[in-house]
Scaffold this motif. Structure first.
Motif, PDB file in Angstrom:
ATOM      1  N   MET A   1       2.999   7.083   0.559  1.00  0.00           N
ATOM      2  CA  MET A   1       3.518   6.738   1.888  1.00  0.00           C
ATOM      3  C   MET A   1       2.414   6.042   2.692  1.00  0.00           C
ATOM      4  O   MET A   1       1.304   6.560   2.812  1.00  0.00           O
ATOM      5  CB  MET A   1       4.005   7.989   2.613  1.00  0.00           C
ATOM      6  CG  MET A   1       4.559   7.705   4.002  1.00  0.00           C
ATOM      7  SD  MET A   1       5.134   9.214   4.827  1.00  0.00           S
ATOM      8  CE  MET A   1       6.505   9.670   3.766  1.00  0.00           C
ATOM      9  N   THR A   2       2.730   4.890   3.238  1.00  0.00           N
ATOM     10  CA  THR A   2       1.727   4.166   4.026  1.00  0.00           C
ATOM     11  C   THR A   2       1.697   4.657   5.467  1.00  0.00           C
ATOM     12  O   THR A   2       2.567   5.401   5.911  1.00  0.00           O
ATOM     13  CB  THR A   2       2.030   2.651   4.043  1.00  0.00           C
ATOM     14  OG1 THR A   2       3.187   2.421   4.857  1.00  0.00           O
ATOM     15  CG2 THR A   2       2.274   2.125   2.637  1.00  0.00           C
ATOM     16  N   SER A   3       0.684   4.234   6.194  1.00  0.00           N
ATOM     17  CA  SER A   3       0.573   4.580   7.618  1.00  0.00           C
ATOM     18  C   SER A   3       0.246   3.331   8.430  1.00  0.00           C
ATOM     19  O   SER A   3      -0.355   3.420   9.495  1.00  0.00           O
ATOM     20  CB  SER A   3      -0.508   5.645   7.818  1.00  0.00           C
ATOM     21  OG  SER A   3      -1.762   5.183   7.341  1.00  0.00           O
ATOM     22  N   ILE A   4       0.646   2.154   7.893  1.00  0.00           N
ATOM     23  CA  ILE A   4       0.308   0.891   8.545  1.00  0.00           C
ATOM     24  C   ILE A   4       0.911   0.809   9.947  1.00  0.00           C
ATOM     25  O   ILE A   4       0.221   0.520  10.931  1.00  0.00           O
ATOM     26  CB  ILE A   4       0.792  -0.296   7.682  1.00  0.00           C
ATOM     27  CG1 ILE A   4      -0.001  -0.325   6.364  1.00  0.00           C
ATOM     28  CG2 ILE A   4       0.634  -1.611   8.439  1.00  0.00           C
ATOM     29  CD1 ILE A   4       0.471  -1.385   5.397  1.00  0.00           C
TER      30      ILE A   4
END
Length: 353
Positions: A1-4
């Motif tokens: 899961m990204t946090s961009i």
């Protein structure tokens, strides 16, 4: 899961945080005055080398609700109020003003002047003006009454506006807009109480002039700990509350009598609380019984009786046994909570005469 995107939002929220013309570290704001005095003291003295304490290492300053309220106020509430009241809306939007009196300050969301006879009847006031305060609320909250901290906030706003302007609002219109459904709004008309305003002044002075944290009660903890969940200083506060004497000193008879009376008062209060809790449960069961007899689950605006799903949980004992059976060293997952303290009262409540 990204946090961009999450990081982008965090950075933008920080860069666009609201700046006030006055130094809020030198006063207690109206929105702060009803909060735990110990928490506000530490916030005001966070950078002070003597009075400041470190924030909890795992504390996260959540900006979500704060940004939600600011955006709603600036881009919907204020334009809507301006469209309705035009020049009758004062101290709102670009004209918002911070009022300061010694240790107390307030930045009201607005003031509506020249109330019409119809508006006066609806609001229940003969005054020519009324403070207006904007709040957004979590749709999951069952808000039947205004929040005590917000009521206190309106008292400070009205008091400072009365003292520092030619307007004399005797009431404040406190509104809560559902954060999900902006068409859902609850409004409360709050009457000005000079006694509460004086209490606010005293609380602000107490916070800003305290010389020792022991002079300030841990109000959030005393009230049940709900506010503590959003406090950056729970560890420092816990250390202060658990600050036991290193050794017992000789006890003077007068001091022993003082503690005895306090202990008896505590036991009497506990007994009254238990009796009250029993009465609450008894009344709840009586209401449920009558609803069941009539085959009714809901009376609009009065009561709703609905099922609630049980909370998901984990069988810790079974999990440990399974881990051990699988050859997993469970000690690596063990944690130790913060230390606590225990006050044991041996004496009973005073006997009835």
């Amino acid at each position: 899961m990204t946090s961009i995107i999450s990081k982008a939002l965090d950075g933008y929220a920080t860069s666009t945080a609201r700046m006030f013309e006055t130094d809020r570290m030198n006063t207690v704001g109206a929105s702060e005055i009803g909060q735990c005095v110990r928490k506000i003291f530490w916030i005001k003295n966070e950078l002070d080398p003597h009075y400041g304490v470190k924030r909890d290492a795992d504390y996260v300053d959540s900006w979500g609700a704060r940004a939600r309220g600011t955006i709603f106020e600036n881009f919907f509430w204020e334009p809507a109020m301006r469209a309705r009241f035009s020049e009758r809306l004062k101290f709102a939007g670009n004209d918002q003003r911070t009022f300061v009196d010694n240790f107390l300050s307030a930045t009201p969301d607005g003031l509506v002047i020249d109330l019409t006879p119809e508006e006066k009847r609806e609001l229940g006031t003969d005054a020519d003006c009324i403070n207006v305060e904007c709040k957004t609320t979590d749709p999951r909250a069952n808000l039947t009454d205004p929040k005590a901290t917000n009521v206190f906030q309106t008292q400070v706003q009205m008091g400072l506006v009365c003292e520092q302007t030619g307007f004399k609002p005797t009431h404040s219109l406190l509104s809560y807009t559902d954060a999900s459904f902006w068409s859902e709004v609850k409004e409360f008309v709050i009457a000005f109480d000079p006694k509460l305003y004086d209490i606010a002044k005293d609380r602000a002075a107490l916070i800003m002039t305290a010389k020792d944290i022991s002079d300030l009660k841990p109000e959030g903890y005393i009230a049940g700990g709900h506010e503590c969940r959003y406090c950056p200083f729970t560890r420092a506060c816990g250390i202060e509350r658990r600050n036991l004497p290193f050794a017992d000193q000789p006890v003077e008879p007068q001091f022993a009598e003082e503690i005895m009376q306090m202990a008896r008062e505590l036991k009497a209060t506990e007994a009254a609380r238990d009796s009250s809790d029993n009465m609450v449960r008894e009344l709840q069961e009586a209401i449920k019984t009558r609803l069941r007899e009539k085959g009714v689950k809901k009376i609009p605006g009065v009561v709703t009786w609905s099922p609630v799903r049980g909370r998901a949980g984990i069988d810790i004992k079974a999990l440990k046994e399974a881990a051990i059976a699988a050859g997993i060293d469970i000690s690596q997952f063990e944690t130790t909570g913060d230390p606590g303290d225990r006050l044991t009262i041996q004496i009973g409540p005073p006997r009835a005469a």
